[in-house]
Design a protein around this motif. Structure first.
Motif, PDB file in Angstrom:
ATOM      1  N   PHE A  95       0.837  -1.205   0.000  1.00  0.00           N
ATOM      2  CA  PHE A  95       0.000   0.000   0.000  1.00  0.00           C
ATOM      3  C   PHE A  95       0.868   1.249   0.000  1.00  0.00           C
ATOM      4  O   PHE A  95       1.744   1.426   0.849  1.00  0.00           O
ATOM      5  N   ASP A  96       0.639   2.109  -0.984  1.00  0.00           N
ATOM      6  CA  ASP A  96       1.371   3.367  -1.110  1.00  0.00           C
ATOM      7  C   ASP A  96       0.577   4.453  -0.391  1.00  0.00           C
ATOM      8  O   ASP A  96      -0.519   4.838  -0.836  1.00  0.00           O
ATOM      9  N   GLN A  97       1.118   4.944   0.708  1.00  0.00           N
ATOM     10  CA  GLN A  97       0.417   5.947   1.511  1.00  0.00           C
ATOM     11  C   GLN A  97       0.189   7.240   0.732  1.00  0.00           C
ATOM     12  O   GLN A  97      -0.845   7.886   0.870  1.00  0.00           O
ATOM     13  N   ASP A 102      -0.125   7.738  -2.641  1.00  0.00           N
ATOM     14  CA  ASP A 102      -1.110   7.621  -3.709  1.00  0.00           C
ATOM     15  C   ASP A 102      -2.396   6.957  -3.245  1.00  0.00           C
ATOM     16  O   ASP A 102      -3.372   6.876  -4.019  1.00  0.00           O
ATOM     17  N   ARG A 103      -2.391   6.436  -2.020  1.00  0.00           N
ATOM     18  CA  ARG A 103      -3.576   5.769  -1.448  1.00  0.00           C
ATOM     19  C   ARG A 103      -4.029   4.603  -2.337  1.00  0.00           C
ATOM     20  O   ARG A 103      -5.217   4.424  -2.618  1.00  0.00           O
ATOM     21  N   ARG A 104      -3.067   3.820  -2.767  1.00  0.00           N
ATOM     22  CA  ARG A 104      -3.410   2.641  -3.572  1.00  0.00           C
ATOM     23  C   ARG A 104      -2.318   1.585  -3.380  1.00  0.00           C
ATOM     24  O   ARG A 104      -1.212   1.873  -2.926  1.00  0.00           O
TER      25      ARG A 104
END
Length: 346
Positions: free
Chosen positions: A114-116, A118-120
């Motif tokens: 999970f990329d904090q 980009d929220r994805r």
């Protein structure tokens, strides 16, 4: 040292052919260019592996048949060195996995993180994303981790969280394993064994080869002196060229009859799969190309039946009376070859 692109003809439309697997055009090799590339790889490997021409030839067959190779033997006889030398002969991406009991499937295929910002979730590829994957001591990992390679080896892709990620092309696995009776090993699942085109053993070197190995290593590890002699694109072109080798209908019937004979043998509980039939034909094509022919002869098939079929057999109680080892499976294969008459005049 020969330039790695010397086996590749000029990149013109006339000299290239569409490759549906790679999704792009690749060079069309002439027979002379194919023989030259094969010889360069062979000689490169012989710089490091001495006295093992039969094993080197089988490794080349598996590579050009676009298959996967399982090398089984006791520690220290050069299993991993053979895989590393063959990989080093190609200007391609190479990754190595040391299989251990605590290795997880995601350590092989990769994981979605999970990329904090980009929220994805973003997929982080694992070491399987390479042209050549060296799996060291594959049977020391748990069956769950071993099974992570099933989709990779057959479909050349990885599915994570509903998304499919294609593996590089070409893609091949060179895996080593210790004999199953050794401590700390797990038996490979049947589905896993079936995905390996061939299995072989290295065996101990003879006296002269072992003495030569001692002398060669006085000046350091010869593997460090190995340089690429073909590109990944050339390997793809070599695979395409081998796939065009002609297989006459009687040869195809011979292969099918051999496969069916394993299923009817009294000592066999489960014979080889249809995938094994296809693998044997692909291997025979590659063997013919290595021999400088554009057609398969019965001897190409006969020489490859044991390495392609033996590891797939599941023997019954009667068949395993001498132990569930390679020796018993080889005995069954020998009997099958004696019963199935090879075609003549082809």
């Amino acid at each position: 040292m020969t330039d790695v692109t010397s086996a590749t003809p000029p990149s013109t439309d006339a000299g290239r052919v569409a490759d549906p697997i790679a999704g792009q055009s690749v060079p069309r090799l002439t027979a002379e260019q194919l023989r030259g590339a094969i010889e360069r790889i062979r000689e490169n490997v012989r710089q490091v592996i001495t006295g093992k021409d039969e094993q080197i030839e089988l490794a080349l067959v598996v590579l050009l048949a676009e298959g996967h190779l399982l090398v089984e033997d006791v520690p220290g006889v050069g299993k991993t060195v053979l895989a590393k030398t063959l990989a080093a002969s190609m200007s391609a991406t190479v990754n190595r996995i040391q299989f251990t009991p605590d290795l997880l499937p995601s350590d092989v295929t990769g994981v979605a993180v999970f990329d904090q910002a980009d929220r994805r979730f973003e997929f982080q590829p694992g070491p399987v994303f390479a042209n050549v994957l060296i799996g060291d001591e594959i049977n020391r990992a748990s069956p769950k981790t071993q099974s992570a390679l099933l989709e990779c080896m057959e479909e050349r892709q990885v599915s994570i969280d509903g998304d499919t990620h294609r593996l590089p092309d070409p893609f091949t696995v060179f895996a080593t394993q210790n004999p199953s009776e050794m401590e700390g090993t797990y038996a490979l699942p049947e589905a896993q064994r079936d995905r390996f085109l061939a299995r072989m053993s290295m065996g101990y070197p003879d006296r002269d080869a072992e003495l030569g190995m001692v002398d060669a290593r006085e000046g350091g590890d010869p593997l460090t002196r190995v340089r690429p002699v073909v590109t990944a694109e050339t390997v793809r072109a070599m695979i395409n060229a081998c796939s065009e080798v002609y297989v006459a209908p009687p040869i195809k019937s011979y292969v099918v009859d051999l496969a069916r004979a394993t299923r009817d043998h009294a000592d066999v509980r489960v014979g080889v799969s249809p995938r094994a039939t296809l693998h044997l034909i692909r291997a025979a094509r590659a063997s013919a190309a290595i021999s400088g022919r554009d057609y398969v002869v019965p001897s190409d098939v006969a020489a490859l039946v044991a390495p392609v079929f033996a590891h797939r057999l599941m023997l019954n109680t009667r068949g395993a009376r001498g132990g569930i080892g390679t020796g018993e499976a080889a005995r069954v294969i020998e009997q099958v070859q004696q019963r199935v008459v090879a075609p003549t005049g082809v």
